[in-house]
Design an enzyme around this catalytic site. Structure first.
Site, PDB file in Angstrom:
ATOM      1  N   ARG A   1       0.850  -1.189   0.000  1.00 16.35           N
ATOM      2  CA  ARG A   1       0.000   0.000   0.000  1.00 16.35           C
ATOM      3  C   ARG A   1       0.885   1.238   0.000  1.00 16.35           C
ATOM      4  O   ARG A   1       1.948   1.256   0.638  1.00 16.35           O
ATOM      5  CB  ARG A   1      -0.898   0.023   1.241  1.00 16.35           C
TER       6      ARG A   1
ATOM      7  N   GLU B   1      -3.868   7.700  -4.461  1.00 14.22           N
ATOM      8  CA  GLU B   1      -4.160   7.254  -5.835  1.00 14.22           C
ATOM      9  C   GLU B   1      -5.477   7.828  -6.341  1.00 14.22           C
ATOM     10  O   GLU B   1      -6.409   7.959  -5.552  1.00 14.22           O
ATOM     11  CB  GLU B   1      -4.257   5.714  -5.866  1.00 14.22           C
TER      12      GLU B   1
ATOM     13  N   HIS C   1      -1.241   0.901 -10.081  1.00 13.59           N
ATOM     14  CA  HIS C   1      -1.859  -0.082  -9.169  1.00 13.59           C
ATOM     15  C   HIS C   1      -2.518  -1.222  -9.944  1.00 13.59           C
ATOM     16  O   HIS C   1      -3.735  -1.361  -9.949  1.00 13.59           O
ATOM     17  CB  HIS C   1      -2.890   0.597  -8.250  1.00 13.59           C
TER      18      HIS C   1
HETATM   19  O1  A2R Z   1       3.143  -8.569  11.400  1.00  8.70           O
HETATM   20  P1  A2R Z   1       2.585  -9.957  11.260  1.00  8.70           P
HETATM   21  O2  A2R Z   1       3.369 -10.957  12.011  1.00  8.70           O
HETATM   22  O3  A2R Z   1       1.100 -10.001  11.431  1.00  8.70           O
HETATM   23  O4  A2R Z   1       2.844 -10.314   9.692  1.00  8.70           O
HETATM   24  C1  A2R Z   1       2.102  -9.684   8.652  1.00  8.70           C
HETATM   25  C2  A2R Z   1       2.854  -8.500   8.037  1.00  8.70           C
HETATM   26  N1  A2R Z   1       2.574  -7.225   8.739  1.00  8.70           N
HETATM   27  C3  A2R Z   1       3.523  -6.417   9.210  1.00  8.70           C
HETATM   28  N2  A2R Z   1       4.870  -6.507   9.191  1.00  8.70           N
HETATM   29  C4  A2R Z   1       5.564  -5.512   9.799  1.00  8.70           C
HETATM   30  N3  A2R Z   1       4.997  -4.435  10.393  1.00  8.70           N
HETATM   31  C5  A2R Z   1       3.647  -4.308  10.434  1.00  8.70           C
HETATM   32  N4  A2R Z   1       3.093  -3.237  11.035  1.00  8.70           N
HETATM   33  C6  A2R Z   1       2.847  -5.323   9.817  1.00  8.70           C
HETATM   34  N5  A2R Z   1       1.518  -5.523   9.677  1.00  8.70           N
HETATM   35  C7  A2R Z   1       1.368  -6.680   9.016  1.00  8.70           C
HETATM   36  O5  A2R Z   1       2.336  -8.416   6.697  1.00  8.70           O
HETATM   37  C8  A2R Z   1       2.002 -10.635   7.447  1.00  8.70           C
HETATM   38  O6  A2R Z   1       3.145 -11.439   7.350  1.00  8.70           O
HETATM   39  C9  A2R Z   1       1.957  -9.724   6.247  1.00  8.70           C
HETATM   40  C10 A2R Z   1       0.566  -9.628   5.612  1.00  8.70           C
HETATM   41  O7  A2R Z   1       0.262 -10.897   5.112  1.00  8.70           O
HETATM   42  P2  A2R Z   1      -1.243 -11.403   4.867  1.00  8.70           P
HETATM   43  O8  A2R Z   1      -2.100 -10.987   5.998  1.00  8.70           O
HETATM   44  O9  A2R Z   1      -1.148 -12.861   4.520  1.00  8.70           O
HETATM   45  O10 A2R Z   1      -1.733 -10.563   3.633  1.00  8.70           O
HETATM   46  P3  A2R Z   1      -1.502 -10.818   2.049  1.00  8.70           P
HETATM   47  O11 A2R Z   1      -2.618 -11.602   1.482  1.00  8.70           O
HETATM   48  O12 A2R Z   1      -0.112 -11.310   1.817  1.00  8.70           O
HETATM   49  O13 A2R Z   1      -1.666  -9.309   1.528  1.00  8.70           O
HETATM   50  C11 A2R Z   1      -0.823  -8.260   1.997  1.00  8.70           C
HETATM   51  C12 A2R Z   1      -1.245  -6.907   1.463  1.00  8.70           C
HETATM   52  C13 A2R Z   1      -2.739  -6.568   1.524  1.00  8.70           C
HETATM   53  O14 A2R Z   1      -3.162  -6.183   2.805  1.00  8.70           O
HETATM   54  C14 A2R Z   1      -2.838  -5.422   0.545  1.00  8.70           C
HETATM   55  O15 A2R Z   1      -2.492  -4.211   1.162  1.00  8.70           O
HETATM   56  C15 A2R Z   1      -1.790  -5.780  -0.494  1.00  8.70           C
HETATM   57  O16 A2R Z   1      -0.966  -6.822   0.090  1.00  8.70           O
HETATM   58  O17 A2R Z   1      -2.427  -6.289  -1.638  1.00  8.70           O
END
Ligand code: A2R
Length: 254
Positions: A172, A201, A220
């Site tokens: 993002r 965007e 995007h």
């Molecule tokens: O932080 P964790 O342990 O919950 O791991 C998540 C990580 N994550 C972060 N890492 C560092 N600092 C943060 N503040 C933080 N917040 C979240 O991002 C997790 O490993 C990863 C997100 O993975 P998923 O929930 O499996 O989402 P996905 O399907 O890979 O999509 C990621 C993003 C979407 O939210 C859209 O913004 C974009 O890709 O399309």
């Protein structure tokens, strides 16, 4: 939400749902759904494509030929290699893992930072984005949006990635500090960048537009193929249908 008293479901057609006030929905009993998994491989392909495009100067090369510079000036400036390099993944979730699998096949070493270390994965874990940037040659951002990740990639992370480094953002826009990025590229503290997402965007900072050889800009489109957009739309509508049928939607947000 408060203007729609009969609202029962907010079905987001995308995996990111940071634009929805989850607590406001939850407290009114409104279901929120998104479309995870069906876009994972597509976004991963695109992230790797941007990394390759930046390192191997694909966009710059196209311009070089069209501007007739090849015939006038000869071979263009060299690019950078992919294999043997270290890739830092910020956000090793569903899409991050799909990027890691691809980049391992390219002969890259993988490291990552999440808020939580994964115990199911042997890749080296870094406590924060700066230490990951220090270790990495190239760096891909694939975290969710929202306040938790705002400007997570700031000037110090960019300097850590370094003058030979490449930053790719397919997560993002607000996760990367735009102003810091323009200065880091201009001043040579960061080598190259490729962005598919932006804070406001479809507006793109004016500052980015003349950084032609150092910055690739995309509208995007990481998940934008016919197949994947169809799958996302279908899952979105299946969630709505399940809600209307009185059953549990397929993919409620956590
Ligand atoms: O932080 P964790 O342990 O919950 O791991 C998540 C990580 N994550 C972060 N890492 C560092 N600092 C943060 N503040 C933080 N917040 C979240 O991002 C997790 O490993 C990863 C997100 O993975 P998923 O929930 O499996 O989402 P996905 O399907 O890979 O999509 C990621 C993003 C979407 O939210 C859209 O913004 C974009 O890709 O399309």
């Amino acid at each position: 939400i408060s203007k729609l008293p009969q609202l029962g479901i907010i079905a987001v057609c995308g995996v990111g749902y940071e634009e929805v006030e989850i607590e406001a929905a939850r407290s009114r009993g409104i279901v929120v759904t998104n479309t995870p998994d069906v876009l994972t491989e597509e976004v991963a392909d695109y992230g790797v494509a941007l990394l390759l495009a930046a390192a191997r100067r694909i966009v710059a090369g196209d311009r070089y030929v069209r501007e007739r510079r090849w015939s006038k000036e000869g071979a263009m400036a060299y690019g950078q290699r992919i294999h043997g390099k270290r890739l830092g993944i910020l956000g090793l979730g569903r899409i991050g893992m799909a990027i890691a699998r691809r980049c391992e096949a390219f002969g890259m070493e993988i490291g990552y930072h999440n808020r939580n270390r994964r115990d199911d994965i042997a890749y080296p874990y870094f406590e924060d984005a700066v230490s990951l940037g220090d270790w990495a040659d190239y760096f891909i951002v694939i975290t969710p949006g929202g306040e938790g990740t705002r400007h997570l990639v700031d000037a110090s992370v960019m300097s850590a990635i370094g003058p030979e480094g490449i930053l790719v953002n397919v997560g993002r826009g607000p996760t990367v500090d735009d102003e810091a990025l323009a200065s880091a590229l201009r001043e040579g503290r960061l080598g190259l960048a490729a962005l598919d997402v932006f804070a406001d965007e479809p507006k793109v900072p004016e500052d980015f537009l003349d950084l032609e050889d150092k910055l690739i800009l995309q509208p995007h489109q990481a998940s934008a193929t016919h197949d994947t957009r169809r799958a996302m739309s279908q899952l979105c509508m299946d969630n709505v249908q399940a809600f209307l049928d009185g059953s549990t939607p397929l993919t409620p947000v956590p």
